[in-house]
Write an enzyme that holds these catalytic residues in place. Structure first.
Site, PDB file in Angstrom:
ATOM      1  N   ASP B 145       0.753  -1.300   0.006  1.00  0.00           N
ATOM      2  CA  ASP B 145       0.537  -0.264   0.166  1.00  0.00           C
ATOM      3  C   ASP B 145       1.249   1.045   0.150  1.00  0.00           C
ATOM      4  O   ASP B 145       1.203   1.863   1.284  1.00  0.00           O
ATOM      5  CB  ASP B 145      -0.862  -0.124   1.104  1.00  0.00           C
ATOM      6  N   LYS B 208      -6.945   2.962  -4.006  1.00  0.00           N
ATOM      7  CA  LYS B 208      -7.124   3.277  -2.268  1.00  0.00           C
ATOM      8  C   LYS B 208      -7.699   4.895  -1.804  1.00  0.00           C
ATOM      9  O   LYS B 208      -6.958   5.662  -2.281  1.00  0.00           O
ATOM     10  CB  LYS B 208      -6.500   2.454  -1.564  1.00  0.00           C
ATOM     11  N   LYS B 244      -9.953   0.487  -2.370  1.00  0.00           N
ATOM     12  CA  LYS B 244     -10.231  -0.324  -1.142  1.00  0.00           C
ATOM     13  C   LYS B 244     -10.544   1.238  -0.387  1.00  0.00           C
ATOM     14  O   LYS B 244      -9.747   2.871   0.242  1.00  0.00           O
ATOM     15  CB  LYS B 244      -8.583  -0.559  -1.229  1.00  0.00           C
TER      16      LYS B 244
END
Lengths: 490, 308, 288
Positions: B145, B208, B244
C-alpha cells in the site's frame, strides 16, 4: 464503443431481499364521503367509485362521486366560510392554522407516505423522502406569508379573491393538494378542491388533518370525482378563481370554459422538456440527471426530462452509461423501500404509454428496455429509451407521461437549442456543462419556466414553478405563487 | 541505484481529458445508496462479504511484534463461537512487521499487506521509497500500500507522480500494488478523479482512498468517484482495478452501504476480496456483533468479542 | 403675397417589419372628419397583413429580447424625444379627429411622459419582480422575468395616441415584440406614431402597426398560434368571451384592459410590464 466483453453485470450475485413498508399502522375506510363544511358527508346521489391499488389491481376503498349539487354545497360552504370567518381573520391567525396543518402532516408523514404509494403506485422511497415532506414544507412556507402579503407587492394592497376551485392531478396527489391549498389559504381565500379520481385517498386523509387542526368548517372542502365534477367546479358561478394542474388538453377546455367570466385562473399543464448534455459536462452526474429526469415517479411528471439531447461526441458514452445505470433500477412493489420505479398509475395510462412504445418502434426508432422482471399483477412499464429518433417523430413531440426517453443528438450549441425550443411546450429544461458562461447562455435561451442546470427535477416551496407557451399560465410556489391568489389594489 | 525504468506499455494519460465531477451530484447519488434497506438474508450475505474483504490493520508508532501477532490471531480466529465465518482478506502492517505477520499467519491463506513509501506522508526521496518497497516484498508482503506524493500532485507535477507509481509497481514484482491517494488532502473530487486515473494508468492494481491518518478519510462520495474512474478505465481497457476505501468505516451499516454502492456502480464482478477491500481496524467486531444478532435475534455487547 | 399652395396630403400606410407598405389586400376605408370630408384613406389591414406582422414580430423577438435593458430604456427615451419634436403634428391630428386643442395638447404631453416613465423602468422592473429563492438544498436558485414573446395588442378605441402608447410601451420595454391594431375610429396618430418609432432606433418588427376593422381582425389576434399574449382594451362581455375562447387554442395569455382611463396616473405602473412577462426559475448546484 459498447462492447459485450466489458459489459457490467448487475443481475447476478448479491441481491436485496424484499424490504416492504408495513401497512399495519394505516387505516383506510371502506367508503369515503365528501368533505364539506368540516364534515365527511354522503354524496346527494348515492354513487361511489372504486379506488384500486395499481400495483395489485385490488380495490382499496370506495370514493364518493360528487355531483353538481355536491359541488354547489361545497361552494356554498366555502362562500359562507369566506364571508363569515376566513376573510375576517387576521393574516397571523390564518398563518397559525397553516403552521398547525404542517405540523400534523409531519406527525402523520409515515401514514401519508404509505397510503400515497398504495393508492398511486409510486415508490415508498419517493413518497417518504419527497412527496410528503415537501407537502408539509409547502404549508410551512405559506403559513409564514399569511401576515406578510403586502411586502410581496410594492405599492399595492393585496386582497383575497374569494372562493377558489382547484383541480389536481394523480401524479403527486398530496403534494399537488398542498401546492394548491397552502397559498390559497395564506392569501385569505377558501377552497373547493377536487383530487384526481385514481388518487383520492391522501386528500381525504388531508381532510382529517384540517378537521384535527381545527380549521374553521368550510375553509377547505374536498369533493371527489372525475371530469364532470371538475367541470362543475370550473363552471360554478360563485367560484372566483380556478387553479388547475393536468394535461394541456384539459387546460385548454378549462380556459375556454372560463371565457367571458371574470374568474382568474392558473394552469399548470404538460411538458416535453429537453435535457441537454454537452460534451464538457460531468458525464456521470449528467447520467444521474437523465435517470432522475425521466424515471422519477415512473415518468409521471409534467416537467420530466423526456427528450435527451446529447452532443454527438459523447453520445455513445452517455447512452452506454445510461444503459448500465438502467440495469440497476429496481422496478416492482411500490411499498418496497428499495423500489426505484413503481407501478403505472392506472390501466388507462399504461395503455397510453404502450401505444407510444409501438409508435416509437413503428417510426423506426430503436427501443431499449432494462432487463428487469416485472410482477404479474398490476400495471408496469420497464424503463425505456429510444435512440435513433428525430425531431419529426411523435415520441419526440408528444407528452408520453411514462418512463420513456427519446434520445437525439446535436453538434453545436445552436442546434441543441433550436431542437430544445422546437415544441409547443415550455415547462422545464435541463442543461449539463461544466462551463459557467454556457450555463447562463443556455438557461437564458431555453424557453421554459423552470431550468435545471447540472441538476434535474428539484422542487422547493420557495421556488416558483410553471410554464411558458402551452405549458400553462401563472406560477405556483415561492413569492411568485402568491399573485395567483390575490388581486392587487392600488 | 537507478530508478526503475517505466515499462513500455505504461503511458501517461492525457490529464486534460479526465472526466469532470460535480460535487453536489456525486453527494446526491452517494446519499441515494444509503436509502437502500438491506434486510434478512441479504444482510447476512453482505456482512459475511464485508468480513472477507477486510484488511485488518494496525499502523501505530507503538506497534510491536506482540501486537502484530495478536492481530494475526484475530485475523485467523475472528469469532470461533460462530461456525463457518470467513476470514479477513489481509493483515496490514508497517514494513518492519511484515516478517512477524507472515510467520504468524502461516498458511491460513491471509495476505500480508505492507504500507510503504514513507507512509503516511510519502515525504522521502524516491530511492528510499523503492528500497522500502523491496524490503517489504522481500520480507514476504503480498500487497504493497503505497502513498502518492500529494505535494507534487497538487503542484501539477503529474509526470513525477506517474513515474513514481510506475517505479514502485516495478519494485513490487509479484506483490499487488495498492495506491493510496490520500483524498483528504486532495481537496476536490475532480482531483480525486484525476489522481485515480493517473494511478490506474501507472500500474495500480488497487486504488485506495486514505492512510487513515488524515481526516476526512474514506467517504461515500469520494469512493463513488473512484469507482466511476475504475469503471471508465475498465470500459476503456477491459482491465479491472480493485478498490479499497480505508479509514472511518467502523460500523456494519455503513460498510453495507459501501457494498451497495459497489454493486450498483461496478456490478457483481467486483464483489470479491480480490477486487474490493475495506481498510479498517474496528469494523470487524461490529460486523461480528451484527452477524450474531442476525443469528440469535438478540442485540450484542462488545464485551463478548475479542479486541485485538 | 404668395398664392395658396396646394398642400401635399399624407398617405397613411401600415407599419410592418420596419417598413411602411400598403395593405397587401389593396383595401381601404375612408376616415371622415366631423364635417364629412375625407381626411384620409386608411389601409384596411387584412388577415394576411396580420400574419405577416406576426412573422416580422417573431423574427425580431430574438434580437430585441436579448438587447440590454439599458438599450431598451435608451430607445424608449428616444421615442419620447422624437414624439416631443413632432408634438404639433400629433396635436393637429388629434384635433382633426375631433377633440379640442386643449385636450389634444394634454394627450400628447401625457404620451411623451408615459414613454419616459417606462423608459425609466427598463432596468428596474426586473429588480422589483425577481427573487433569489432560499431552497433547502445545495443549489443556487433564482427567478427572473423574461418577455413572453409576441404580443397582440388591440389598442383602445377612444384614445388615439395615449392609449396606444400606454399599451405598447410596457410590452416592448419588457423585451416583447408586438402587433398592434390601432383604434378603428381614431387611427391617424397610430401611423404617425409608427413614423416616430421608425425614427427612434426601434428595430424593425419590434412594433408592427395595422389599421383596419376590429371585427374583422380580432379573431386573428386571439387565435394565431404564434402569438403568446393578447391585450385588448374594448368590447363587451361577448367579445371578451370570444377572445378568451380562441386564445385557448395555444394557451395564450389574455390581458383585458377594458374601461381603463388612460389619462390617469393609475394607468402606468410596473405591474403592466409584468403582465406580459414569464417568470423563469433556474437551479444550479453549489459545489466544487
Amino acid at each position: 464503443m459498447s462492447t459485450d466483453s466489458t459489459k457490467l453485470a448487475f443481475n447476478d450475485g448479491w441481491q436485496y431481499a424484499p424490504a416492504p413498508e408495513s401497512t399495519d399502522h394505516i387505516q383506510i375506510d371502506d367508503h369515503y364521503g365528501l368533505f364539506i363544511n368540516g364534515e365527511f358527508v354522503a354524496p346527494e346521489i348515492d354513487r361511489y367509485f372504486e379506488s384500486i391499488n395499481p400495483a395489485t389491481e385490488k380495490p382499496l376503498s370506495n370514493i364518493a362521486l360528487a355531483s353538481e349539487k355536491d359541488v354547489d354545497r361545497a361552494v356554498k360552504a366555502a362562500r359562507k366560510a369566506y364571508t363569515g370567518v376566513w376573510s375576517k381573520m387576521s393574516g397571523a391567525d390564518r398563518g397559525k392554522y397553516l403552521f398547525r396543518i404542517a405540523r400534523i402532516m409531519q406527525e402523520r408523514a409515515r401514514e401519508f407516505a404509505t397510503i400515497e404509494s398504495l393508492d398511486g403506485g409510486k415508490p415508498i422511497r419517493e413518497s417518504r423522502d419527497i412527496d410528503i415532506p415537501l407537502a408539509a414544507a409547502h404549508f410551512f412556507y405559506y403559513a409564514g406569508w399569511a401576515d406578510k402579503l403586502e411586502y410581496a407587492f410594492p405599492a399595492r394592497t393585496p386582497v383575497s379573491l374569494g372562493v377558489v376551485g382547484q383541480i389536481i392531478p394523480w401524479n403527486f396527489p398530496l403534494l399537488m393538494a398542498a401546492w394548491k391549498i397552502a397559498p390559497a389559504l395564506a392569501c385569505g381565500n377558501t377552497v373547493v378542491l377536487k383530487p384526481a379520481e385514481t388518487t383520492s385517498l391522501t386528500a381525504m386523509k388531508l381532510a382529517e388533518v384540517f378537521r384535527d387542526a381545527g380549521l374553521p368548517p368550510g375553509v377547505v372542502n374536498i369533493v371527489t370525482g372525475a371530469g364532470p365534477t371538475g367541470a362543475a367546479i370550473v363552471n360554478h358561478l360563485d367560484v372566483n378563481k380556478v387553479a388547475f394542474t393536468g394535461s394541456t388538453e384539459v387546460g385548454k377546455i378549462i380556459q375556454r370554459s372560463l371565457a367571458g367570466t371574470d374568474k382568474k385562473y392558473t394552469l399548470e399543464l404538460g411538458g416535453k422538456a429537453a435535457n441537454i448534455i454537452f460534451a464538457d459536462a460531468a458525464i456521470d452526474e449528467a447520467v444521474e440527471g437523465i435517470v432522475n429526469g425521466i424515471f422519477f415517479n415512473q415518468g409521471h411528471v409534467c416537467c420530466a426530462g423526456s427528450r435527451l439531447l446529447v452532443q454527438e461526441s459523447v453520445a455513445d458514452e452517455v447512452v452506454r452509461k445510461l444503459r448500465d445505470r438502467m440495469e440497476t433500477l429496481i422496478i416492482g412493489d411500490p411499498l418496497d423501500k428499495n423500489t426505484d420505479i413503481g407501478a403505472i398509475n392506472s390501466a388507462g395510462q399504461l395503455e397510453t404509454i404502450e401505444s407510444y412504445l409501438s409508435i416509437g418502434q413503428a417510426e423506426g426508432a430503436e427501443m431499449y428496455q432494462s432487463d428487469c422482471s416485472v410482477p404479474d399483477q398490476g400495471y408496469w412499464c420497464r424503463p425505456t429509451i429510444f435512440t435513433g429518433v428525430s425531431q419529426s417523430n411523435r415520441i419526440v413531440q408528444e407528452e408520453i407521461f411514462g418512463p420513456v426517453l427519446a434520445i437525439q443528438t446535436f453538434r453545436t450549441l445552436e442546434e441543441g437549442l433550436t431542437k430544445a425550443n422546437n415544441t409547443p411546450y415550455g415547462l422545464s429544461g435541463g442543461v449539463w456543462t461544466d462551463k459557467g458562461s454556457k450555463v447562463f447562455k443556455m438557461t437564458q435561451k431555453i424557453r421554459a419556466g423552470v431550468i435545471w442546470a447540472n441538476t434535474f427535477n428539484k422542487f422547493d416551496p420557495t421556488s416558483p414553478f410553471g410554464g411558458y407557451k402551452e405549458s400553462g399560465v401563472g406560477r405556483e410556489g415561492g413569492m411568485h405563487g402568491l399573485g395567483a391568489y390575490l388581486k392587487l389594489e392600488a | 541505484m537507478s530508478i526503475a525504468a517505466v515499462p513500455n506499455d505504461v503511458r501517461m494519460p492525457d490529464m486534460s481529458q479526465v472526466a469532470l465531477v460535480d460535487e453536489v451530484g456525486v453527494k446526491e447519488r452517494a446519499a441515494r445508496f444509503q436509502t437502500r434497506s438491506i434486510k434478512k438474508e441479504s444482510k447476512i450475505e453482505a456482512l459475511q462479504m464485508v468480513l472477507s474483504m477486510i484488511d485488518l490493520t494496525t499502523l501505530e508508532g507503538m506497534d510491536t511484534p506482540g501486537k502484530v501477532k495478536q492481530l494475526c490471531q484475530k485475523a485467523i480466529h475472528l469469532h470461533d463461537a460462530v461456525p463457518d465465518l470467513p476470514h479477513v482478506a489481509a493483515v496490514c502492517v508497517y514494513p518492519t512487521m511484515v516478517g512477524v505477520a507472515k510467520k504468524a499467519l502461516g498458511d491460513h491463506n491471509i495476505n500480508v499487506a505492507s504500507v510503504a513509501t514513507a507512509f503516511p506522508s510519502g515525504m522521502a526521496p524516491r530511492q528510499i521509497k523503492l528500497e522500502e518497497t523491496r524490503i517489504a516484498v522481500d520480507d514476504g508482503a503480498d500487497e504493497i500500500d503505497m502513498v502518492i506524493s500529494r505535494g507534487a500532485f497538487l503542484q501539477g507535477e503529474y509526470g513525477f507522480v506517474f513515474d513514481e507509481i510506475a517505479a514502485i509497481k516495478e519494485a513490487c514484482g509479484k506483490a499487488h500494488l495498492k495506491v493510496i491517494l490520500e483524498t483528504g488532502e486532495l481537496g476536490t473530487l475532480d482531483r480525486v478523479r484525476r489522481a485515480s486515473v493517473l494511478a490506474m494508468h501507472a500500474g495500480a492494481d488497487f486504488i485506495k482512498t486514505s492512510t487513515g491518518k488524515i481526516q476526512p478519510a474514506a467517504t461515500l462520495p469520494v469512493t463513488l468517484v473512484m469507482l466511476q474512474a475504475i469503471r471508465d478505465f475498465y470500459y476503456e481497457t477491459g482491465k479491472m482495478i480493485g478498490m479499497k476505501p480505508a479509514g472511518g468505516i467502523s460500523n456494519s451499516k455503513l460498510a453495507i452501504h459501501y457494498l451497495v454502492m459497489l454493486r450498483e456502480t461496478l456490478g457483481s464482478a467486483w464483489m470479491t476480496p480480490e477486487w474490493y477491500r475495506f481498510g479498517a481496524s474496528s469494523l470487524a467486531n461490529d460486523v461480528l456483533m451484527q452477524l450474531q444478532k442476525q443469528a440469535t435475534g438478540v442485540y450484542q455487547s462488545a464485551d463478548y468479542f475479542s479486541k485485538d | 403675397m404668395a398664392e395658396t399652395r396646394i398642400p401635399v396630403a399624407k398617405t397613411y400606410k401600415i407599419y410592418l417589419g420596419g417598413k411602411f407598405p400598403r395593405t397587401e389586400s389593396g383595401r381601404y376605408f375612408p376616415l371622415n372628419a366631423a364635417d364629412g370630408t375625407v381626411i384620409a384613406n386608411m389601409c384596411r389591414g387584412s388577415r394576411k397583413d396580420f400574419r405577416n406582422s406576426v412573422v416580422a414580430a417573431r423574427s425580431a423577438f430574438a434580437g430585441w429580447s436579448a438587447s440590454t435593458a439599458y438599450l431598451r430604456g435608451q430607445i424608449l427615451y428616444r421615442i419620447a424625444e422624437m414624439l416631443e419634436g413632432r408634438n404639433e403634428q400629433f396635436v393637429s391630428e388629434l384635433v382633426l379627429q375631433g377633440i379640442s386643442k386643449r385636450k389634444a395638447v394634454k394627450e400628447v404631453e401625457a404620451s411623451i411622459d408615459r414613454l419616459i416613465y417606462y423608459a425609466g423602468w427598463s432596468d428596474k422592473y426586473q429588480q422589483i419582480f425577481s427573487s433569489v429563492n432560499p431552497v433547502s438544498s445545495s443549489h443556487f436558485n433564482f427567478s427572473v422575468l423574461e418577455p413572453t414573446g409576441v404580443v397582440g395588442i388591440l389598442a383602445p378605441e377612444n384614445s388615439s395616441l395615449l392609449g396606444l402608447v400606454s399599451n405598447i410601451a410596457p410590452v416592448i420595454v419588457g423585451g416583447n415584440t408586438c402587433v398592434v391594431l390601432a383604434s378603428e375610429s381614431l387611427p391617424l396618430c397610430a401611423i404617425s406614431f409608427a413614423e416616430v418609432l421608425h425614427a427612434s432606433d426601434v428595430p424593425g418588427g419590434v412594433v408592427n402597426l395595422l389599421t383596419g376593422f376590429k371585427d374583422e381582425l380580432r379573431d386573428q389576434f386571439a387565435s394565431h398560434m404564434d402569438v403568446n399574449a393578447v391585450v385588448f382594451c374594448d368590447g363587451d362581455a361577448e367579445i371578451s368571451k370570444i377572445i378568451q375562447e380562441k386564445a385557448a387554442d395555444n394557451v395564450k395569455h389574455v390581458i383585458s384592459r377594458r374601461d381603463q382611463d388612460w389619462s390617469s396616473e393609475m394607468s402606468q405602473n410596473p405591474y403592466l410590464i409584468s403582465e406580459t412577462q414569464e417568470t423563469k426559475t433556474t437551479w444550479h448546484p453549489i459545489g466544487s
